[in-house]
Scaffold this motif. Structure first.
Motif, PDB file in Angstrom:
ATOM      1  N   SER A   1       0.826  -1.211   0.000  1.00 24.37           N
ATOM      2  CA  SER A   1       0.000   0.000   0.000  1.00 24.37           C
ATOM      3  C   SER A   1       0.859   1.259   0.000  1.00 24.37           C
ATOM      4  O   SER A   1       0.524   2.250  -0.656  1.00 24.37           O
ATOM      5  CB  SER A   1      -0.961  -0.004   1.195  1.00 24.37           C
ATOM      6  N   TYR A   2       1.989   1.225   0.708  1.00 20.41           N
ATOM      7  CA  TYR A   2       2.843   2.406   0.752  1.00 20.41           C
ATOM      8  C   TYR A   2       3.663   2.564  -0.529  1.00 20.41           C
ATOM      9  O   TYR A   2       3.896   3.691  -0.995  1.00 20.41           O
ATOM     10  CB  TYR A   2       3.758   2.362   1.971  1.00 20.41           C
ATOM     11  N   LEU A   3       4.108   1.459  -1.107  1.00 22.42           N
ATOM     12  CA  LEU A   3       4.854   1.564  -2.355  1.00 22.42           C
ATOM     13  C   LEU A   3       3.980   2.137  -3.461  1.00 22.42           C
ATOM     14  O   LEU A   3       4.404   3.018  -4.221  1.00 22.42           O
ATOM     15  CB  LEU A   3       5.385   0.186  -2.754  1.00 22.42           C
ATOM     16  N   ILE A   4       2.742   1.657  -3.563  1.00 21.68           N
ATOM     17  CA  ILE A   4       1.826   2.178  -4.580  1.00 21.68           C
ATOM     18  C   ILE A   4       1.549   3.660  -4.321  1.00 21.68           C
ATOM     19  O   ILE A   4       1.541   4.478  -5.241  1.00 21.68           O
ATOM     20  CB  ILE A   4       0.507   1.376  -4.591  1.00 21.68           C
ATOM     21  N   ALA A   5       1.330   4.019  -3.063  1.00 20.69           N
ATOM     22  CA  ALA A   5       1.054   5.416  -2.719  1.00 20.69           C
ATOM     23  C   ALA A   5       2.192   6.324  -3.156  1.00 20.69           C
ATOM     24  O   ALA A   5       1.974   7.439  -3.651  1.00 20.69           O
ATOM     25  CB  ALA A   5       0.818   5.548  -1.218  1.00 20.69           C
ATOM     26  N   ALA A   6       3.426   5.864  -2.991  1.00 20.29           N
ATOM     27  CA  ALA A   6       4.580   6.681  -3.364  1.00 20.29           C
ATOM     28  C   ALA A   6       4.782   6.724  -4.871  1.00 20.29           C
ATOM     29  O   ALA A   6       5.251   7.731  -5.414  1.00 20.29           O
ATOM     30  CB  ALA A   6       5.842   6.130  -2.693  1.00 20.29           C
ATOM     31  N   ALA A   7       4.427   5.644  -5.573  1.00 21.58           N
ATOM     32  CA  ALA A   7       4.782   5.515  -6.984  1.00 21.58           C
ATOM     33  C   ALA A   7       3.817   6.207  -7.928  1.00 21.58           C
ATOM     34  O   ALA A   7       4.215   6.650  -9.001  1.00 21.58           O
ATOM     35  CB  ALA A   7       4.878   4.033  -7.353  1.00 21.58           C
ATOM     36  N   VAL A   8       2.542   6.296  -7.563  1.00 17.46           N
ATOM     37  CA  VAL A   8       1.552   6.853  -8.480  1.00 17.46           C
ATOM     38  C   VAL A   8       1.591   8.381  -8.416  1.00 17.46           C
ATOM     39  O   VAL A   8       1.723   8.972  -7.335  1.00 17.46           O
ATOM     40  CB  VAL A   8       0.140   6.335  -8.138  1.00 17.46           C
ATOM     41  N   VAL A   9       1.497   9.018  -9.571  1.00 20.27           N
ATOM     42  CA  VAL A   9       1.521  10.483  -9.640  1.00 20.27           C
ATOM     43  C   VAL A   9       0.157  11.013  -9.208  1.00 20.27           C
ATOM     44  O   VAL A   9      -0.850  10.824  -9.898  1.00 20.27           O
ATOM     45  CB  VAL A   9       1.844  10.965 -11.073  1.00 20.27           C
ATOM     46  N   LEU A  10       0.133  11.661  -8.042  1.00 22.17           N
ATOM     47  CA  LEU A  10      -1.097  12.218  -7.477  1.00 22.17           C
ATOM     48  C   LEU A  10      -0.788  13.584  -6.899  1.00 22.17           C
ATOM     49  O   LEU A  10       0.380  13.912  -6.639  1.00 22.17           O
ATOM     50  CB  LEU A  10      -1.644  11.306  -6.366  1.00 22.17           C
ATOM     51  N   ASP A  11      -1.832  14.377  -6.634  1.00 25.95           N
ATOM     52  CA  ASP A  11      -1.576  15.660  -5.993  1.00 25.95           C
ATOM     53  C   ASP A  11      -1.333  15.453  -4.494  1.00 25.95           C
ATOM     54  O   ASP A  11      -1.551  14.372  -3.941  1.00 25.95           O
ATOM     55  CB  ASP A  11      -2.694  16.664  -6.268  1.00 25.95           C
TER      56      ASP A  11
ATOM     57  N   ARG B   1      -7.048   1.540  -5.425  1.00 25.60           N
ATOM     58  CA  ARG B   1      -7.794   0.901  -6.522  1.00 25.60           C
ATOM     59  C   ARG B   1      -8.636   1.930  -7.259  1.00 25.60           C
ATOM     60  O   ARG B   1      -8.612   2.008  -8.496  1.00 25.60           O
ATOM     61  CB  ARG B   1      -8.681  -0.207  -5.950  1.00 25.60           C
ATOM     62  N   ASP B   2      -9.359   2.755  -6.508  1.00 23.34           N
ATOM     63  CA  ASP B   2     -10.217   3.758  -7.136  1.00 23.34           C
ATOM     64  C   ASP B   2      -9.385   4.811  -7.877  1.00 23.34           C
ATOM     65  O   ASP B   2      -9.750   5.247  -8.979  1.00 23.34           O
ATOM     66  CB  ASP B   2     -11.097   4.429  -6.082  1.00 23.34           C
ATOM     67  N   LEU B   3      -8.275   5.231  -7.275  1.00 18.72           N
ATOM     68  CA  LEU B   3      -7.418   6.226  -7.917  1.00 18.72           C
ATOM     69  C   LEU B   3      -6.778   5.671  -9.190  1.00 18.72           C
ATOM     70  O   LEU B   3      -6.662   6.372 -10.199  1.00 18.72           O
ATOM     71  CB  LEU B   3      -6.337   6.687  -6.939  1.00 18.72           C
ATOM     72  N   LEU B   4      -6.357   4.409  -9.154  1.00 21.93           N
ATOM     73  CA  LEU B   4      -5.750   3.805 -10.341  1.00 21.93           C
ATOM     74  C   LEU B   4      -6.781   3.618 -11.453  1.00 21.93           C
ATOM     75  O   LEU B   4      -6.452   3.781 -12.640  1.00 21.93           O
ATOM     76  CB  LEU B   4      -5.102   2.474  -9.968  1.00 21.93           C
ATOM     77  N   HIS B   5      -8.007   3.269 -11.100  1.00 18.17           N
ATOM     78  CA  HIS B   5      -9.067   3.229 -12.107  1.00 18.17           C
ATOM     79  C   HIS B   5      -9.178   4.588 -12.788  1.00 18.17           C
ATOM     80  O   HIS B   5      -9.246   4.688 -14.025  1.00 18.17           O
ATOM     81  CB  HIS B   5     -10.407   2.867 -11.458  1.00 18.17           C
ATOM     82  N   ARG B   6      -9.190   5.656 -11.993  1.00 16.66           N
ATOM     83  CA  ARG B   6      -9.316   7.004 -12.545  1.00 16.66           C
ATOM     84  C   ARG B   6      -8.113   7.362 -13.419  1.00 16.66           C
ATOM     85  O   ARG B   6      -8.277   7.852 -14.536  1.00 16.66           O
ATOM     86  CB  ARG B   6      -9.444   8.008 -11.400  1.00 16.66           C
ATOM     87  N   GLU B   7      -6.913   7.106 -12.930  1.00 15.27           N
ATOM     88  CA  GLU B   7      -5.715   7.471 -13.673  1.00 15.27           C
ATOM     89  C   GLU B   7      -5.602   6.675 -14.970  1.00 15.27           C
ATOM     90  O   GLU B   7      -5.174   7.207 -16.000  1.00 15.27           O
ATOM     91  CB  GLU B   7      -4.476   7.263 -12.797  1.00 15.27           C
TER      92      GLU B   7
END
Length: 220
Positions: free
Chosen positions: A160-170, A191-197
């Protein structure tokens, strides 16, 4: 457990287990490093997000996030003019209970937060892995520089922390992920953020994503 920590307000969110290099040039943070070096190991301070204000300047951070992350000091490279380059690794999350402004740099009374997997995290973790690989593929297809394939951890908390750090988000979304109650909740948000991205990348394949896995964060 309540502890007093030196604090470094920052516009970047640090997650447990991830690496964050910092270049320190302000007098107050030079003092912070010198004070840490005078102490026995482990040497650590708190990274806390800025909700209102700026990183640089006196009284720049006027409102801080409620939840931050311990930065464990691993290497220090001093410069002749007094600046420092340091490398830190994220430790435990904390909730900021009280601020002390009596020194040039902030200190805070913090309460450490538990790291729990949550209820049945595996199904959502599996889905997040698939969506993340799709995200990397679509970034690469859009012309973004994507790092070498990552070996995603099986542990849901670390994942969960690796994904949080890796995805480009505000910054606001990054902070929400840090504050999530447990890994299952955080993975559900991811999951919801990756669907959106992924939808955005499919529709707008030239969306800039140059900061994706640019070396600012690395798995520990």
């Amino acid at each position: 457990m309540i502890e007093r920590l030196p604090l470094f307000p920052l516009g970047t969110v640090l997650y447990p287990g991830l690496v964050l290099p910092l270049h320190l040039f302000e007098d107050r943070y030079r003092m912070l490093v010198r004070d840490l070096l005078d102490r026995p190991e482990p040497r650590r301070f708190g990274i806390v997000g800025i909700e209102l204000g700026h990183e640089v300047g006196a009284d720049s951070a006027r409102r801080l996030a409620e939840v931050g992350c311990v930065a464990e000091l691993h290497t220090v490279t001093p410069h002749e003019d007094g600046r420092f380059d340091i490398v830190t690794v994220g430790g435990r999350r904390f909730r900021l209970k009280e601020l002390d402004r009596s020194r040039p740099y902030l200190r805070g009374e913090v309460e450490f937060l538990p790291e729990e997997a949550g209820t049945d995290p595996e199904p959502v973790a599996h889905r997040v892995r698939l969506l993340f690989q799709m995200y990397r593929h679509r970034l690469s297809a859009a012309g973004a520089e994507v790092a070498e394939p990552l070996e995603l951890p099986m542990d849901p908390v670390r994942l969960s922390y690796l994904i949080a750090a890796a995805v480009v988000l505000d910054g606001h979304e990054k902070q929400r992920l840090l504050q999530a109650e447990d890994a299952a909740v955080r993975l559900g948000m991811e999951r919801d953020l990756l669907h959106r991205e992924n939808r955005l990348l499919e529709m707008l394949p030239t969306v800039p994503a140059g900061q994706f896995l640019d070396g600012s964060f690395n798995p520990n």
